[in-house]
Scaffold this active site. Structure first.
Site, PDB file in Angstrom:
ATOM      1  NE  ARG A  11      10.664 -31.619 -18.749  1.00  0.00           N
ATOM      2  CZ  ARG A  11      10.560 -32.127 -19.970  1.00  0.00           C
ATOM      3  NH1 ARG A  11      10.774 -31.360 -21.025  1.00  0.00           N
ATOM      4  NH2 ARG A  11      10.235 -33.398 -20.139  1.00  0.00           N
ATOM      5  CG  ASP A  64      -1.988  -1.015   1.165  1.00  0.00           C
ATOM      6  OD1 ASP A  64      -2.697  -1.033   0.154  1.00  0.00           O
ATOM      7  OD2 ASP A  64      -2.102  -1.825   2.107  1.00  0.00           O
ATOM      8  CG  ASP A  82      14.242  -7.029  -6.139  1.00  0.00           C
ATOM      9  OD1 ASP A  82      14.196  -8.272  -6.151  1.00  0.00           O
ATOM     10  OD2 ASP A  82      13.227  -6.310  -6.175  1.00  0.00           O
ATOM     11  CG  HIS A  96      11.207  -4.893  -9.805  1.00  0.00           C
ATOM     12  ND1 HIS A  96      11.248  -3.555  -9.531  1.00  0.00           N
ATOM     13  CD2 HIS A  96      10.036  -5.114 -10.439  1.00  0.00           C
ATOM     14  CE1 HIS A  96      10.141  -2.986  -9.978  1.00  0.00           C
ATOM     15  NE2 HIS A  96       9.389  -3.914 -10.539  1.00  0.00           N
TER      16      HIS A  96
END
Ligand code: F6P
Length: 373
Positions: A291, A76, A136, A180
Site C-alpha cells: 500500500r 512568485d 526540506d 524536494h
C-alpha cells in the site's frame, strides 16, 4: 534606531514563520525602538502590488504557536511574475514600493528560491536580510532551517503509526515523504520511525536490492516492511538518464539542444509519482501486498515544534540586531548554538544535500536499514 522595516514570507509555508516574524518585530520595535514594521502579503507579489499590513505590538501577539504564515505566501519570483497572461520582470515595481514605504530594510523569510530572489533585490540596491525556512533543510551555509524539525516529527509519527497496520496485514507500506531534491526528511524520519528501507535522492536505488531486503525480512519471519521514500528519490536507471541529460545540457552547442535537455530534466524532476511505481514493483518482486501513503502537505501543517519555535525566535531576534547595526545583504544562519550572518552570495546557487559520509547514512546502515543501493 529610527528604522522602517518591511517583512515578507515567500515560497512554501513552513512551521515557525509566524514565530520568526514575531521575534523580528518584538526585538526591533520593543528593544531597539524601530519606527515601524510593515508586513507584505503573499510574498513578493504583495510588494509588487503594495498590499501590506502594519505590524505593531498588538499585531505581533499570539503568533508564536501559529502554523503557516499569517502574511500569506506565494512562489512568485520578482523577475518572472505572472501578470494577467504575461510573465513580466516586476523588480522595478518592488523597488518603487520599497521607496514609497520609506523602508530602510526588507526582511525576506524563505527557502533556497527566496534567498536567490532576495539577493537579486540586494543587487538592485535594497537593504536585505533573509531568514532560512524550509521543511526540506536544504539551504546551504546553515546547519538547519526552521520548519524541518516540525515536519520531521510529523513524518516520524506517521511512520510509527503505519507500523501497526503494516504488521497486522503482513504488508509493505511505501510512505512518500517531502524534501524536494534532498533526503533530509526521509532519512531523519525513517531512522527515527524505524523504517526498514529508506530511499533518498542522494543514493539512487536498485529496486531489486529493495526487494531483496524485504524478502530477507520475510525469511526472518517479519512479513511486513515500511519503505520511506523521499519525493526526490530516483532509481539507478533514472539517475543515468538524468546524468545524460545534464551532460547534454552542458555540451549543447545550439539553443535547440539546450532546450531539449532542459525539457528532459524538467520532465524527470516533475515525475514525483514514483511511490506507486515502487509499490507495484515490490508487490511483484516479493509476492507481498503493498500500500502507498503519501504524507504530502500534512508535513507542513499545524503548530511548530518547540525546537522550531526556539530556532525561529533566535534567528528573528538576531535579525533585529543586524538591522540595528545596519548589516545588510546577509542570511541569518545557525551554526552550532550560535547565529551567524552569512553574505547572501555565499548562500545562493547551492543546495545542501546529504553528504554520503554523513553520520546518519552510517547510522541507518548500522541498524540494518536498507538504503536500496
Ligand atoms: O519546499 C517545501 C516543499 O514542501 C517541498 O518539500 C515540496 O517539494 C514542495 O514544497 C511542494 O510545493 P507546493 O506546496 O507548492 O506543492
Amino acid at each position: 534606531m529610527a528604522k522602517s522595516i518591511g517583512i515578507l514570507t515567500a515560497g512554501g509555508d513552513s512551521p515557525g514563520l509566524n514565530a520568526a516574524i514575531r521575534a523580528v518585530g518584538k526585538t526591533a520595535l520593543g528593544r531597539f525602538g524601530a519606527m515601524q514594521m510593515i508586513g507584505f502579503r503573499d510574498g513578493f507579489r504583495g510588494l509588487v502590488e503594495n498590499r501590506s499590513v502594519r505590524l505593531d505590538e498588538a499585531a505581533l501577539s499570539g503568533l508564536l504557536t501559529l502554523g503557516g504564515t499569517f502574511l500569506g505566501t506565494s512562489r512568485d519570483k520578482p523577475h518572472r511574475m505572472s501578470i494577467g497572461n504575461q510573465v513580466l520582470d516586476m523588480t522595478d515595481a518592488i523597488v518603487e514600493t520599497y521607496h514609497k514605504n520609506h523602508l530602510d530594510v526588507l526582511v525576506c523569510l524563505g527557502g533556497g528560491g527566496t534567498q536567490k530572489n532576495a539577493y537579486r533585490l540586494a543587487q538592485k540596491g535594497l537593504n536585505i536580510i533573509t531568514l532560512p525556512k524550509t521543511i526540506d533543510n536544504d539551504i546551504a551555509m546553515t546547519d538547519t532551517t526552521f520548519g524541518y524539525d516540525t515536519a520531521l516529527g510529523i513524518a516520524t509519527e506517521a511512520i510509527d503509526r503505519l507500523h501497526s497496520t503494516a504488521h497486522s496485514h503482513h504488508r509493505i507500506i511505501v510512505v512518500g515523504i517531502m524534501g524536494h531534491n534532498t533526503g533530509w526528511l526521509a532519512l531523519g524520519s525513517g531512522i527515527a520511525g524505524g523504517a526498514n528501507v529508506i530511499l533518498i535522492p542522494e543514493i539512487p536505488y536498485d529496486i531489486n536490492a529493495v526487494a531483496a531486503a524485504i524478502r530477507q525480512r520475510s525469511r526472518q519471519g517479519k512479513n511486513f516492511s515500511i519503505v520511506a521514500v523521499a519525493e526526490g528519490a530516483i532509481s539507478k536507471e533514472k539517475a543515468m538518464i538524468m546524468e545524460e541529460a545534464m551532460q547534454m545540457k552542458m555540451q549543447a552547442v545550439n539553443k535547440e539542444d539546450k532546450k531539449e535537455a532542459k525539457a528532459k530534466l524538467q520532465e524527470l524532476d516533475d515525475d514525483k509519482d514514483h511511490t506507486l511505481e515502487i509499490s507495484e514493483q515490490l508487490e511483484e518482486l516479493t509476492g507481498l501486498e503493498s500500500r502507498v501513503t503519501i504524507l504530502g502537505h500534512l508535513q507542513r501543517g499545524g503548530t511548530p515544534s518547540a525546537v522550531d519555535r526556539l530556532l525561529a525566535t533566535q534567528l528573528g531576534t538576531a535579525c533585529a540586531e543586524m538591522i540595528n547595526s545596519e548589516t545588510y545583504g546577509v542570511m541569518m544562519a545557525i551554526r552550532g548554538t550560535k547565529v551567524e550572518a552569512v553574505p547572501l552570495e555565499e548562500v545562493i546557487g547551492k543546495r545542501k544535500i546529504i553528504p554520503l559520509d554523513h553520520d546518519w547514512v552510517e547510522t541507518a546502515k548500522n541498524v540494518g536499514i536498507s538504503l536500496g543501493a
